[in-house]
Design a protein around this motif. Structure first.
Motif, PDB file in Angstrom:
ATOM      1  N   THR A   1       0.802  -1.222   0.000  1.00  7.36           N
ATOM      2  CA  THR A   1       0.000   0.000   0.000  1.00  7.36           C
ATOM      3  C   THR A   1       0.834   1.272   0.000  1.00  7.36           C
ATOM      4  N   SER A   2       2.127   1.157   0.349  1.00  7.18           N
ATOM      5  CA  SER A   2       2.996   2.338   0.346  1.00  7.18           C
ATOM      6  C   SER A   2       3.722   2.533  -0.976  1.00  7.18           C
ATOM      7  N   LEU A   3       3.505   1.647  -1.931  1.00  9.20           N
ATOM      8  CA  LEU A   3       4.204   1.746  -3.206  1.00  9.20           C
ATOM      9  C   LEU A   3       3.630   2.894  -4.049  1.00  9.20           C
ATOM     10  N   PRO A   4       4.480   3.554  -4.849  1.00 10.45           N
ATOM     11  CA  PRO A   4       4.000   4.672  -5.669  1.00 10.45           C
ATOM     12  C   PRO A   4       2.975   4.199  -6.705  1.00 10.45           C
ATOM     13  N   GLY A   5       1.889   4.916  -6.806  1.00 12.50           N
ATOM     14  CA  GLY A   5       0.858   4.556  -7.764  1.00 12.50           C
ATOM     15  C   GLY A   5      -0.125   3.530  -7.256  1.00 12.50           C
ATOM     16  N   TRP A   6       0.005   3.113  -6.003  1.00 17.61           N
ATOM     17  CA  TRP A   6      -0.913   2.111  -5.450  1.00 17.61           C
ATOM     18  C   TRP A   6      -2.370   2.575  -5.556  1.00 17.61           C
ATOM     19  N   ALA A   7      -2.635   3.806  -5.136  1.00 19.26           N
ATOM     20  CA  ALA A   7      -4.011   4.283  -5.042  1.00 19.26           C
ATOM     21  C   ALA A   7      -4.717   4.371  -6.388  1.00 19.26           C
ATOM     22  N   VAL A   8      -3.957   4.486  -7.484  1.00 21.61           N
ATOM     23  CA  VAL A   8      -4.596   4.639  -8.793  1.00 21.61           C
ATOM     24  C   VAL A   8      -4.616   3.333  -9.589  1.00 21.61           C
ATOM     25  N   LEU A   9      -4.129   2.276  -9.006  1.00 25.08           N
ATOM     26  CA  LEU A   9      -4.192   0.976  -9.671  1.00 25.08           C
ATOM     27  C   LEU A   9      -5.671   0.595  -9.858  1.00 25.08           C
ATOM     28  N   PRO A  10      -6.074   0.148 -11.049  1.00 25.55           N
ATOM     29  CA  PRO A  10      -7.490  -0.175 -11.263  1.00 25.55           C
ATOM     30  C   PRO A  10      -8.079  -1.108 -10.203  1.00 25.55           C
ATOM     31  N   ALA A  11      -7.321  -2.119  -9.795  1.00 24.07           N
ATOM     32  CA  ALA A  11      -7.827  -3.052  -8.788  1.00 24.07           C
ATOM     33  C   ALA A  11      -8.075  -2.345  -7.460  1.00 24.07           C
ATOM     34  N   VAL A  12      -7.199  -1.425  -7.107  1.00 26.42           N
ATOM     35  CA  VAL A  12      -7.352  -0.689  -5.852  1.00 26.42           C
ATOM     36  C   VAL A  12      -8.557   0.244  -5.930  1.00 26.42           C
ATOM     37  N   ARG A  13      -8.679   0.952  -7.034  1.00 24.57           N
ATOM     38  CA  ARG A  13      -9.796   1.888  -7.200  1.00 24.57           C
ATOM     39  C   ARG A  13     -11.137   1.158  -7.179  1.00 24.57           C
ATOM     40  N   ALA A  14     -11.127  -0.102  -7.658  1.00 23.97           N
ATOM     41  CA  ALA A  14     -12.369  -0.878  -7.701  1.00 23.97           C
ATOM     42  C   ALA A  14     -12.626  -1.650  -6.406  1.00 23.97           C
ATOM     43  N   GLY A  15     -11.721  -1.551  -5.455  1.00 25.90           N
ATOM     44  CA  GLY A  15     -11.873  -2.337  -4.223  1.00 25.90           C
ATOM     45  C   GLY A  15     -11.733  -3.822  -4.468  1.00 25.90           C
ATOM     46  N   ALA A  16     -10.885  -4.180  -5.432  1.00 22.08           N
ATOM     47  CA  ALA A  16     -10.736  -5.575  -5.832  1.00 22.08           C
ATOM     48  C   ALA A  16      -9.334  -6.113  -5.529  1.00 22.08           C
ATOM     49  N   VAL A  17      -8.839  -5.787  -4.339  1.00 18.81           N
ATOM     50  CA  VAL A  17      -7.594  -6.370  -3.848  1.00 18.81           C
ATOM     51  C   VAL A  17      -7.974  -7.372  -2.774  1.00 18.81           C
ATOM     52  N   TRP A  18      -7.569  -8.621  -2.977  1.00 12.97           N
ATOM     53  CA  TRP A  18      -7.990  -9.702  -2.085  1.00 12.97           C
ATOM     54  C   TRP A  18      -6.788 -10.374  -1.429  1.00 12.97           C
ATOM     55  N   VAL A  19      -6.904 -10.609  -0.138  1.00 10.81           N
ATOM     56  CA  VAL A  19      -5.920 -11.404   0.591  1.00 10.81           C
ATOM     57  C   VAL A  19      -6.479 -12.813   0.709  1.00 10.81           C
ATOM     58  N   LEU A  20      -5.706 -13.778   0.225  1.00  6.20           N
ATOM     59  CA  LEU A  20      -6.147 -15.174   0.188  1.00  6.20           C
ATOM     60  C   LEU A  20      -5.264 -16.044   1.067  1.00  6.20           C
ATOM     61  N   ASP A  21      -5.757 -17.220   1.392  1.00  9.87           N
ATOM     62  CA  ASP A  21      -4.986 -18.179   2.185  1.00  9.87           C
ATOM     63  C   ASP A  21      -4.095 -18.976   1.231  1.00  9.87           C
ATOM     64  N   GLY A  22      -2.883 -18.447   1.013  1.00 13.04           N
ATOM     65  CA  GLY A  22      -1.969 -19.083   0.068  1.00 13.04           C
ATOM     66  C   GLY A  22      -1.615 -20.513   0.426  1.00 13.04           C
ATOM     67  N   PRO A  23      -1.161 -20.798   1.659  1.00 15.31           N
ATOM     68  CA  PRO A  23      -0.763 -22.171   1.996  1.00 15.31           C
ATOM     69  C   PRO A  23      -1.885 -23.186   1.835  1.00 15.31           C
ATOM     70  N   ALA A  24      -3.114 -22.782   2.107  1.00 10.17           N
ATOM     71  CA  ALA A  24      -4.215 -23.734   2.032  1.00 10.17           C
ATOM     72  C   ALA A  24      -4.608 -24.065   0.601  1.00 10.17           C
ATOM     73  N   HIS A  25      -4.650 -23.033  -0.276  1.00 11.59           N
ATOM     74  CA  HIS A  25      -5.307 -23.244  -1.562  1.00 11.59           C
ATOM     75  C   HIS A  25      -4.512 -22.857  -2.808  1.00 11.59           C
ATOM     76  N   PHE A  26      -3.325 -22.283  -2.639  1.00  4.93           N
ATOM     77  CA  PHE A  26      -2.621 -21.788  -3.821  1.00  4.93           C
ATOM     78  C   PHE A  26      -1.135 -22.137  -3.865  1.00  4.93           C
ATOM     79  N   ASN A  27      -0.441 -22.134  -2.774  1.00  2.00           N
ATOM     80  CA  ASN A  27       1.006 -22.354  -2.787  1.00  2.00           C
ATOM     81  C   ASN A  27       1.384 -23.827  -2.911  1.00  2.00           C
ATOM     82  N   ARG A  28       0.591 -24.692  -2.330  1.00  2.00           N
ATOM     83  CA  ARG A  28       0.940 -26.113  -2.245  1.00  2.00           C
ATOM     84  C   ARG A  28       0.265 -26.914  -3.360  1.00  2.00           C
ATOM     85  N   PRO A  29       1.005 -27.749  -4.057  1.00  2.00           N
ATOM     86  CA  PRO A  29       0.409 -28.556  -5.130  1.00  2.00           C
ATOM     87  C   PRO A  29      -0.289 -29.798  -4.606  1.00  2.00           C
ATOM     88  N   GLY A  30      -1.361 -29.572  -3.874  1.00  2.95           N
ATOM     89  CA  GLY A  30      -2.171 -30.659  -3.350  1.00  2.95           C
ATOM     90  C   GLY A  30      -3.604 -30.523  -3.810  1.00  2.95           C
TER      91      GLY A  30
END
Length: 304
Positions: A243-272
């Motif tokens: 959120t402190s990166l330059p241009g964060w606030a004008v990123l389309p995903a940020v402006r649309a409220g479409a930034v999601w925090v997901l459970d990486g270990p459970a559903h995305f990082n592990r090949p299970g």
């Protein structure tokens, strides 16, 4: 059969096959299903405590941007020998994720019993599901494994049907925060399955670090934040790295409220097998489509 799993995803596979009761050893990171693992001995340890380090410090500790990770984990060979396993499950895909196949092979070479060592190296969704059958064949439950694979494939097909014909949002998935790292391997396929257009990584790709300028230039409609090994609470503690990166606030995903925090270990990082649930979660995130159980806040939450 006495099974030692040296890879969290392999533990997931064993549990999916209904054989968690045959596990006699596991890694310190194996955490699912928790009720089946409580009494299973741990035979590995990390070379450092990730809880006390920042994302940048962890990256530096594992070898920096090269992801070399030469000695991240220790394997208790005496404990392994005492467990007398028939089968040892490991991997050779990423030294940052678990004990390497080479390290395990060297360890079991001195054991009297000579257990069978199986290395799993999936890169795509099909590879992940095929691993279920590979493990099932080795453990004597091939028919059960093939049935479960068919069921998981049917769930993925259901996600595709429910999201077909909809506008496809452009999606960037971030697998590490500092340095920034796009999620590759099977994650682009999860996004595609759920009705999105994956950016900055191709299916099956072993990615490399990227710049923030690349993310800004991609102009994603949706930003998925799923750091490898981080539960959502840990990710939220380091949100300022984004959120402190330059241009964060004008990123389309940020402006649309479409930034999601997901459970990486459970559903995305592990090949299970739980990568299938990951696709179902993304159908909810990208299109508000429900498939399977309702998505919980623990699985996906907006970054305010």
């Amino acid at each position: 059969m006495r099974i030692v799993s040296l890879l969290p995803a392999a533990t997931d596979l064993v549990a999916e096959l209904g054989l968690a009761g045959d596990l006699v050893g596991r890694t310190h990171e194996c955490d699912w299903p928790p009720e089946a693992l409580a009494g299973v001995p741990v035979v590995t340890a990390a070379a450092f405590s990730a809880e006390t380090l920042s994302s940048r410090e962890i990256s530096d500790a594992v070898g920096g941007a090269a992801h070399s990770g030469s000695s991240l984990y220790t394997l208790d060979t005496e404990a392994l020998a005492a467990l007398a396993p028939d089968v040892v499950l490991t991997q050779d895909l990423c030294d940052v994720c678990a004990v390497s196949y080479r390290g395990v092979s060297q360890a079991v070479r001195v054991l009297d019993a000579g257990p069978r060592v199986l290395s799993l190296e999936p890169r795509t969704l099909d590879d992940v599901l095929d691993c279920l059958v590979t493990v099932g064949e080795l453990l004597g439950v091939q028919e059960r494994a093939e049935r479960r694979r068919a069921e998981l494939r049917a769930r993925l097909a259901g996600v595709r049907r429910l999201t077909a014909g909809r506008a496809r949002p452009r999606v960037v998935a971030i697998e590490w925060l500092d340095p920034l790292w796009p999620a590759g391997h099977w994650v682009p396929e999860q996004i595609d399955c759920a009705g999105g257009e994956p950016l900055l990584a191709a299916p099956g790709e072993h990615t490399k670090a990227m710049t923030w300028d690349e993310v800004v230039a991609a102009r994603p409609d949706v930003l998925l934040v799923l750091p490898c090994g981080f539960p959502p609470e840990r990710t939220l503690r380091e949100r300022a790295l984004l959120t402190s990166l330059p241009g964060w606030a004008v990123l389309p995903a940020v402006r649309a409220g479409a930034v999601w925090v997901l459970d990486g270990p459970a559903h995305f990082n592990r090949p299970g097998p739980r990568v299938v649930r990951g696709a179902e979660v993304l159908a909810h995130v990208l299109h508000s489509v429900r498939t399977g159980e309702p998505v919980t806040a623990a699985e996906a939450r907006r970054l305010d």
